[in-house]
Design an enzyme around this catalytic site. Structure first.
Site, short mmCIF file in Angstrom:
data_model
loop_
_atom_site.label_atom_id
_atom_site.label_comp_id
_atom_site.label_asym_id
_atom_site.label_seq_id
_atom_site.Cartn_x
_atom_site.Cartn_y
_atom_site.Cartn_z
N ASP A 375 1.01 -0.99 -0.23
CA ASP A 375 0.26 0.63 -0.12
C ASP A 375 0.72 0.93 0.13
O ASP A 375 1.61 1.52 0.96
CB ASP A 375 -1.43 0.10 0.91
CG ASP A 375 -1.37 1.15 1.41
OD1 ASP A 375 -3.54 0.64 1.74
OD2 ASP A 375 -1.65 2.13 1.47
N GLU A 418 -4.76 2.52 -4.38
CA GLU A 418 -3.34 2.56 -4.42
C GLU A 418 -2.58 1.17 -3.12
O GLU A 418 -1.15 1.26 -3.69
CB GLU A 418 -2.56 3.53 -3.68
CG GLU A 418 -3.91 4.63 -2.95
CD GLU A 418 -3.60 3.93 -1.56
OE1 GLU A 418 -4.84 2.62 -1.38
OE2 GLU A 418 -2.91 3.87 -0.78
P1 GH3 Z 1 -2.02 5.35 3.90
O1 GH3 Z 1 -2.37 4.93 2.78
O2 GH3 Z 1 -0.09 5.70 3.90
O3 GH3 Z 1 -2.94 5.31 5.27
O4 GH3 Z 1 -2.22 6.70 3.23
P2 GH3 Z 1 -3.12 7.40 1.95
O5 GH3 Z 1 -3.13 8.58 1.51
O6 GH3 Z 1 -2.07 6.40 1.29
O7 GH3 Z 1 -4.45 5.84 2.31
P3 GH3 Z 1 -5.69 6.70 2.00
O8 GH3 Z 1 -6.77 5.00 2.28
O9 GH3 Z 1 -5.85 7.24 3.19
O10 GH3 Z 1 -6.05 6.53 0.82
C1 GH3 Z 1 -5.89 6.28 0.06
C2 GH3 Z 1 -6.02 7.06 -1.40
O11 GH3 Z 1 -5.36 6.54 -2.42
C3 GH3 Z 1 -6.97 7.67 -1.39
C4 GH3 Z 1 -6.97 8.40 -3.01
O12 GH3 Z 1 -6.65 10.23 -3.36
C5 GH3 Z 1 -5.83 8.13 -3.62
N1 GH3 Z 1 -6.17 6.42 -4.68
C6 GH3 Z 1 -6.96 6.00 -4.58
N2 GH3 Z 1 -6.45 4.80 -6.01
C7 GH3 Z 1 -6.51 6.04 -7.17
C8 GH3 Z 1 -5.63 5.64 -7.72
O13 GH3 Z 1 -6.55 5.12 -9.35
N3 GH3 Z 1 -5.71 7.13 -8.63
C9 GH3 Z 1 -5.40 8.09 -8.13
N4 GH3 Z 1 -5.23 9.20 -8.39
N5 GH3 Z 1 -5.53 8.18 -6.63
C10 GH3 Z 1 -6.21 6.67 -5.87
MG MG Z 2 -2.11 4.20 1.40
#
Ligand code: GH3
Ligand code: MG
Length: 502
Positions: A375, A418
């Site tokens: 992640d 992600e």
């Molecule tokens: P952490 O995992 O370290 O706790 O922080 P994070 O910010 O990565 O985690 P969080 O689960 O809070 O957020 C995940 C973010 O990943 C939310 C979303 O904006 C981003 N994300 C998820 N899928 C995509 C994608 O396909 N494209 C983009 N640009 N961003 C994505």
């Molecule tokens: Mg994350």
């Protein structure tokens, strides 16, 4: 007619049977003549032996292989043998000495060698008219001494020879016709079988194998291969080869085989005899694209290619081309359905299916299996600061780093958002931790212009150490990931054995 009977019914055999009957008729008629006209003559025993010999040749023909019998040289040999017998019989009947005998021999020779009924009939007419005239006016200065008995004998032989020629022509034509009908029927059956085979499979390789194998059988070919051609690049590769077991994507240089090049460039079928072999190349065209070439190598029979064969190839090639096109479309759709659009990695559904299969294999063979869930750290911040497209770019780049960081038999997928997963078959926990740390390190090393570095946290779980089922294995990796995140991110955590036991 069902296929069993079809196998039994062979026009060549029928033709042969009729031919025997005809020859027996000759034997019977000749015996009749000999018996009644020469019963008391000194030549009778010799004539009788000759008739027996002729009958013996008819018996001998039973043992001649059908293929030889049907060949033109075989038939000619039999005709010459007949001619020999007729000549000797005439000699023994004391008919020679007349022009009529010579005329008869000539006509008979023409009849049996060329099987030309018109020539026989015309000559017979001329000879009969001349004979009648000579006999009527008793032109003795030509030393044309023929009595009524000889005339009747000759007439009977004429009739028999006419009958012989006529029937043998008829039989040959019948045999050819039944052969044509049977071949049409066989082609139709094969088409149905191939079409059924094609519609039951949507895998390109299977489709091509069905076509290749059936074609080789039908055409009794030495070898049949199917060459696929990339419509964009024009690159050719052998996709299926029926000889031997090798089925490879062997590159084929079209320019090196003139027949292939000609068929491809001209989009037309090529039939050519090359020494002992005959070569057929048929382009498979669908929607105006040459998708491939059917390449058949057979034995050179010396016969020209029939209209029927050409038509058969035409239908065959277009059916195969359409089936191939459908199979390619299906494969494309299937590939899209299991691939993640953004990264090109396998998607969540494909990951689930693969994990089930791999875990099943690990359980069957009692091999270990490890799972990583990766992640990205703080990706939300990247999105918020630099916009979603930048976040997408990071996800794509990390996907590539993960893909390159795995071995060939590992399976990396995009789990969602992600998050990524990697299935590591045959890998115990310590090995998996090493792989996970290597991937984490590689991700952290990438410098994104304007953004900086992005790190990732990795959770590792292992079968059979942490979990026995698929769901538990994912859950264990997820919990390990949670530990990694809580532990400060940019690190690898594995699910502690003791923790599982609690
Ligand atoms: P952490 O995992 O370290 O706790 O922080 P994070 O910010 O990565 O985690 P969080 O689960 O809070 O957020 C995940 C973010 O990943 C939310 C979303 O904006 C981003 N994300 C998820 N899928 C995509 C994608 O396909 N494209 C983009 N640009 N961003 C994505
Ligand atoms: Mg994350």
């Amino acid at each position: 007619m069902d296929s069993d009977k079809l196998e039994q019914y062979r026009p060549e055999t029928e033709h042969r049977r009729s031919f025997f009957s005809l020859r027996w008729l000759v034997v019977i008629l000749a015996s009749y003549l000999t018996l009644f006209s020469h019963l008391s003559s000194a030549n009778f025993p010799v004539l009788f032996v000759f008739m027996l010999l002729f009958a013996a040749t008819n018996v001998a023909i039973v043992f001649v292989p059908t293929a030889w019998f049907s060949s033109s040289s075989g038939q000619r040999a039999i005709s010459i043998c007949d001619l020999f017998f007729v000549t000797i019989t005439f000699y023994l009947l004391r008919i020679p000495g007349t022009y009529l005998y010579l005329a008869f021999i000539l006509i008979f020779a023409l009849a049996v060698i060329w099987s030309e009924l018109k020539v026989v009939l015309f000559s017979l007419l001329v000879v009969s008219v001349l004979f009648g005239l000579f006999n009527y006016f008793r032109i003795q200065q030509f030393e044309f001494a023929v009595n009524m008995e000889q005339f009747l004998t000759l007439s009977l032989f004429f009739v028999v020879s006419m009958f012989y020629v006529f029937l043998s022509r008829q039989l040959k034509r019948d045999a050819r016709l039944s052969m044509d009908v049977l071949e049409e029927k066989r082609n139709a059956e094969i088409m149905v079988e191939i079409t059924r085979g094609l519609s039951s499979s949507l895998k390109t390789q299977d489709v091509l194998r069905v076509v290749g194998n059936r074609l080789r059988e039908v055409l009794d070919a030495v070898e049949c291969s199917i060459i696929g051609i990339d419509p964009k690049t024009g690159d050719a590769a052998e996709m299926v080869r029926t000889q031997g077991s090798e089925s490879s994507d062997r590159k084929v240089d079209l320019a090196a085989v003139p027949e292939l090049k000609e068929a491809y460039d001209g989009r037309k079928m090529i039939f050519r005899d090359v020494g002992e072999q005959s070569v057929a190349v048929v382009p498979m065209i669908a929607q105006d694209n040459v998708l491939g070439l059917i390449y058949v190598i057979g034995r050179n029979t010396g016969r020209p290619v029939s209209e029927r064969t050409i038509r058969f190839f035409e239908i065959m090639a277009s059916t195969a081309a359409n089936a191939l096109r459908n199979a390619q479309l299906f494969e494309e759709v299937e590939h899209r359905a299991r691939t993640d659009f953004l990264t090109g990695l396998p998607n969540h559904r494909y990951f689930q299916a693969t994990l089930s299969a791999e875990l099943g294999r690990a359980q069957r063979h009692s091999h270990p299996l490890s799972l990583l869930i990766i992640d990205l750290d703080y990706l939300k911040i990247v999105n918020d600061r630099f916009g979603h497209p930048s976040g997408d770019m990071v996800i794509r780049a990390v996907a590539e780093t993960i893909r390159l960081g795995c071995r060939d038999f590992d399976f990396a997928a995009r789990y969602g958002g992600e998050e990524f997963t990697v299935i590591l078959p045959e890998t115990p926990l310590p090995g998996a931790i090493l792989v996970a740390d290597r991937i984490r390190e590689k991700i952290a090393q990438v410098e994104f212009a304007g953004i900086g570095r992005i790190t990732a946290s990795v959770g590792v779980s292992n079968f059979p150490l942490n979990a026995l089922s698929k769901e538990d294995l994912i859950r264990a990796a997820d919990q390990a990931l949670y530990i990694a995140k809580n532990g400060g991110r940019d690190r690898v955590a594995y699910f502690n054995y003791q923790l599982v036991g609690k």
